[in-house]
Design a protein around this motif. Structure first.
Motif, short mmCIF file in Angstrom:
data_model
loop_
_atom_site.label_atom_id
_atom_site.label_comp_id
_atom_site.label_asym_id
_atom_site.label_seq_id
_atom_site.Cartn_x
_atom_site.Cartn_y
_atom_site.Cartn_z
N LEU A 29 5.47 14.46 -1.28
CA LEU A 29 5.20 13.51 -0.28
C LEU A 29 5.43 12.23 -0.57
CD1 LEU A 29 3.82 13.97 2.57
CD2 LEU A 29 1.53 13.65 1.55
N GLY A 30 5.26 11.78 -1.74
CA GLY A 30 5.77 10.37 -1.95
C GLY A 30 7.22 9.99 -1.47
N ILE A 31 8.10 10.73 -1.18
CA ILE A 31 9.24 10.29 -0.41
C ILE A 31 9.03 9.61 1.21
CG2 ILE A 31 11.48 11.05 0.70
CD1 ILE A 31 11.63 13.23 -1.59
N VAL A 32 7.98 10.38 1.69
CA VAL A 32 7.50 9.75 2.90
C VAL A 32 6.94 8.21 2.86
CG1 VAL A 32 5.99 10.11 4.81
CG2 VAL A 32 7.21 11.89 3.94
N LEU A 73 0.77 -1.41 -0.04
CA LEU A 73 -0.09 0.17 -0.05
C LEU A 73 0.85 1.30 0.03
CD1 LEU A 73 -2.83 -1.12 2.37
CD2 LEU A 73 -3.05 -0.82 0.04
N ALA A 74 2.17 1.28 0.68
CA ALA A 74 2.85 2.53 0.68
C ALA A 74 3.48 2.61 -0.70
CB ALA A 74 3.93 2.39 1.67
N PHE A 91 1.32 7.13 -6.63
CA PHE A 91 0.23 7.97 -6.96
C PHE A 91 0.50 9.37 -6.58
CE2 PHE A 91 -3.73 10.12 -5.50
CZ PHE A 91 -4.40 9.82 -6.67
N SER A 92 1.36 9.57 -5.42
CA SER A 92 1.79 10.82 -4.88
C SER A 92 2.89 11.44 -5.98
CB SER A 92 2.54 10.82 -3.74
OG SER A 92 1.53 10.54 -2.75
N PHE A 93 3.75 10.65 -6.65
CA PHE A 93 4.69 11.21 -7.57
C PHE A 93 4.10 11.42 -8.89
CE2 PHE A 93 8.10 9.15 -4.90
CZ PHE A 93 8.74 10.00 -4.39
#
Length: 92
Positions: free
Chosen positions: A29-32, A14-15, A21-23
């Motif tokens: 925020l995808g880095i988190v 899921l992460a 999706f974030s990128f």
């Protein structure tokens, strides 16, 4: 397969999906999410290895304790016990 390993794998997948999706949305925020995926991947690996080795949770986290006290190593790697104190010298 242990239940905690399955949960960690699910969180990892899921992460990774959330990171992609974030990128795609242009968010950094995808880095988190990538860091969370790495952490959960390591947790899954740990639980799988522990399961394969046949170790109970108590065997992994309990320090070695003998009748004469805890056992360990001092800063230079010499054996240490509560009875001897430090590096084999008797406490008097």
């Amino acid at each position: 397969m242990p239940r905690l390993a399955l949960y960690a794998i699910a969180v990892c997948v899921l992460a990774v999906v959330a990171a992609v999706f974030s990128f795609v949305q242009g968010s950094w925020l995808g880095i988190v999410w990538v860091l969370l995926a790495g952490l959960s991947s390591n947790m899954a690996w740990f639980y799988l290895r522990r399961h394969r080795a046949g170790l109970s949770p108590a065997a992994v986290t309990t320090p070695a304790v003998r009748a004469d006290g805890p056992v360990g190593r001092d800063a230079v790697g010499q054996p240490w016990t509560a009875q001897t104190g430090s590096a084999g010298r008797q406490n008097r």
